[in-house]
Design a protein around this motif. Structure first.
Motif, PDB file in Angstrom:
ATOM      1  N   MET A 122      15.873  29.225  92.097  1.00 37.52           N
ATOM      2  CA  MET A 122      16.227  27.858  92.436  1.00 37.52           C
ATOM      3  C   MET A 122      17.782  27.825  92.692  1.00 37.52           C
ATOM      4  N   TRP A 123      18.263  27.060  93.592  1.00 37.24           N
ATOM      5  CA  TRP A 123      19.747  26.923  93.711  1.00 37.24           C
ATOM      6  C   TRP A 123      19.801  25.349  93.799  1.00 37.24           C
ATOM      7  N   ILE A 124      20.940  25.069  92.924  1.00 34.05           N
ATOM      8  CA  ILE A 124      21.132  23.495  92.881  1.00 34.05           C
ATOM      9  C   ILE A 124      22.826  23.479  93.101  1.00 34.05           C
ATOM     10  N   ARG A 125      22.994  22.307  93.963  1.00 36.24           N
ATOM     11  CA  ARG A 125      24.348  21.830  94.407  1.00 36.24           C
ATOM     12  C   ARG A 125      25.057  21.283  93.242  1.00 36.24           C
ATOM     13  N   ILE A 126      26.271  21.645  93.048  1.00 34.14           N
ATOM     14  CA  ILE A 126      27.165  20.998  92.160  1.00 34.14           C
ATOM     15  C   ILE A 126      28.549  20.776  92.460  1.00 34.14           C
ATOM     16  N   GLU A 127      29.320  19.651  92.374  1.00 36.18           N
ATOM     17  CA  GLU A 127      30.584  19.614  92.502  1.00 36.18           C
ATOM     18  C   GLU A 127      31.530  19.462  91.392  1.00 36.18           C
ATOM     19  N   LEU A 128      32.552  20.478  91.416  1.00 32.85           N
ATOM     20  CA  LEU A 128      33.078  20.946  90.098  1.00 32.85           C
ATOM     21  C   LEU A 128      34.635  20.341  90.089  1.00 32.85           C
ATOM     22  N   HIS A 129      35.037  19.505  90.821  1.00 35.07           N
ATOM     23  CA  HIS A 129      36.377  19.147  90.788  1.00 35.07           C
ATOM     24  C   HIS A 129      36.558  17.598  91.380  1.00 35.07           C
ATOM     25  N   ASN A 130      36.588  16.604  90.352  1.00 31.34           N
ATOM     26  CA  ASN A 130      36.550  15.324  90.889  1.00 31.34           C
ATOM     27  C   ASN A 130      37.246  14.298  89.784  1.00 31.34           C
ATOM     28  N   HIS A 131      38.198  13.341  90.599  1.00 34.57           N
ATOM     29  CA  HIS A 131      39.105  12.442  89.554  1.00 34.57           C
ATOM     30  C   HIS A 131      38.365  10.981  90.066  1.00 34.57           C
ATOM     31  N   THR A 132      38.877  10.277  88.795  1.00 33.10           N
ATOM     32  CA  THR A 132      38.541   8.788  88.564  1.00 33.10           C
ATOM     33  C   THR A 132      39.975   8.190  88.318  1.00 33.10           C
ATOM     34  N   ILE A 133      39.895   6.608  88.152  1.00 31.84           N
ATOM     35  CA  ILE A 133      41.053   6.061  87.802  1.00 31.84           C
ATOM     36  C   ILE A 133      41.568   6.326  86.391  1.00 31.84           C
ATOM     37  N   GLU A 134      40.716   7.096  85.702  1.00 31.11           N
ATOM     38  CA  GLU A 134      41.292   7.421  84.509  1.00 31.11           C
ATOM     39  C   GLU A 134      42.570   8.509  84.462  1.00 31.11           C
ATOM     40  N   THR A 153      29.745  24.230  96.215  1.00 32.76           N
ATOM     41  CA  THR A 153      29.089  25.057  95.211  1.00 32.76           C
ATOM     42  C   THR A 153      27.795  25.038  95.012  1.00 32.76           C
ATOM     43  N   PHE A 154      27.082  26.047  95.085  1.00 36.13           N
ATOM     44  CA  PHE A 154      25.741  26.250  94.475  1.00 36.13           C
ATOM     45  C   PHE A 154      25.379  27.011  93.406  1.00 36.13           C
ATOM     46  N   ILE A 155      24.704  26.780  92.348  1.00 37.80           N
ATOM     47  CA  ILE A 155      24.468  27.725  91.237  1.00 37.80           C
ATOM     48  C   ILE A 155      22.776  27.823  91.172  1.00 37.80           C
ATOM     49  N   GLU A 156      22.776  29.146  90.803  1.00 41.32           N
ATOM     50  CA  GLU A 156      21.111  29.838  90.840  1.00 41.32           C
ATOM     51  C   GLU A 156      20.671  29.362  89.191  1.00 41.32           C
ATOM     52  N   THR A 157      19.516  28.997  89.009  1.00 42.17           N
ATOM     53  CA  THR A 157      18.753  28.767  87.900  1.00 42.17           C
ATOM     54  C   THR A 157      17.460  29.190  88.091  1.00 42.17           C
TER      55      THR A 157
END
Length: 315
Positions: A1-13, A186-190
């Motif tokens: 099973m492959w799951i999409r994941i986003e690993l680089h994100n910013h907020t107002i912090e 990015t997709f990760i396998e689990t």
């Protein structure tokens, strides 16, 4: 099973325009099941994620360590990693600190425009032990493919083919709402049921350490190795697997590349079984690159057409 994941994100912090809640809502609206919050040099937004995400979306505690000599993405980290005593010659110490905190670490956009235009954006720290690198952000969607991402891909290829188990990942480098059409993700396998986990940190760690990641803007390139036989499959990712009639040509070409050799394999919507020659199997490692058939030229690869990169193979 492959799951999409986003690993680089910013907020107002740090320097983003969305709150952690708004970031979570944006990800959910884009049907992205999991993301990491990686604000610059602060973990102040992490405590807001449980309430912001609820049961709708999974989250990972992260942080973008932002130094004068390069940016490091730290995943599965909920504590501040000091970097004040770091200079350009001791990046290993940073990796050790992240690992001691139970996290994963990798350079972000390592070949971006350097000083004086973008001070600190390019990775200028000497890594004495490449085995400390958990992943490399080989494609940053805020940076051009040529030369920035291309150079990052080539660096990762060299290290992987030299035997270092480094997972390829991508980053939106998200600072506000944006059009996600055509981006790499990015997709990760689990092997486990993703819905059973309240957070995805354990799954991410397993995938990174096993190098079971795929960076793609199309289908997921899945591989298994049994003895001398490599099996390649295209799985639904950002796009469905193209329909291919038996008599038509392949939809994609997959390049299996080592330091000294390469093999080109046509691939469509059916599993492809390939007996690997000894020249490949005698290498320390190999990488897999996927290109669309209509724009593929084996003599000179045009990385502007690159579709997917799969985690490395070690023989």
């Amino acid at each position: 099973m492959w799951i999409r994941i986003e690993l680089h994100n910013h907020t107002i912090e740090s320097d983003g325009t969305m709150t952690p809640t708004e970031l979570s809502e944006f990800m959910a609206a884009q049907e992205i099941p999991c993301f990491s919050l990686t604000d610059h040099n602060t973990i102040s937004g992490l405590s807001q994620l449980p309430a912001a995400c609820g049961d709708q979306i999974r989250y990972i505690f992260g942080y973008e360590l932002t130094s004068y000599y390069g940016h490091m993405l730290c995943q599965n980290v909920s504590s501040y990693i000091p970097w004040d005593d770091i200079d350009s010659n001791n990046a290993d110490l940073l990796f050790h600190r992240v690992h001691e905190a139970g996290g994963l670490a990798g350079p972000a956009h390592p070949f971006s425009v350097p000083s004086p235009f973008s001070n600190g954006m390019r990775w200028d720290m000497n890594i004495h032990d490449p085995g400390l690198i958990d992943f490399i952000e080989i494609i940053n969607n805020a940076h051009p493919m040529i030369p920035d991402n291309y150079q990052a891909i080539q660096w990762w290829i060299h290290l992987s083919c030299s035997g270092f188990p480094i997972a390829p990942v991508s980053g939106l480098d998200l600072h506000g709402p944006m059009d996600l059409s055509g981006v790499f993700t990015t997709f990760i396998e689990t092997e486990d049921n993703f819905s059973r986990f309240q957070n995805a940190s354990q799954l991410l760690a397993q995938a990174i350490r096993r190098c079971r990641t795929c960076v793609t803007r199309g289908p997921v390139l899945h591989w298994t190795l049994s003895g001398e036989t490599l099996t390649l499959s295209l799985l639904p990712g950002l796009t469905p697997v193209p329909i291919q009639e038996p008599e038509t040509e392949a939809s994609f070409f997959c390049i299996i590349k080592t330091e000294k050799d390469s093999l080109v394999i046509p691939i469509g919507n059916k599993d492809c079984h390939v007996s690997l020659p000894y020249t490949l199997r005698s290498s320390k490692g190999a990488v897999l690159l996927l290109f669309p058939a209509e724009s593929f030229h084996s003599e000179q690869l045009d990385f502007s057409y690159l579709t997917a990169v799969s985690g490395p193979i070690f023989f």
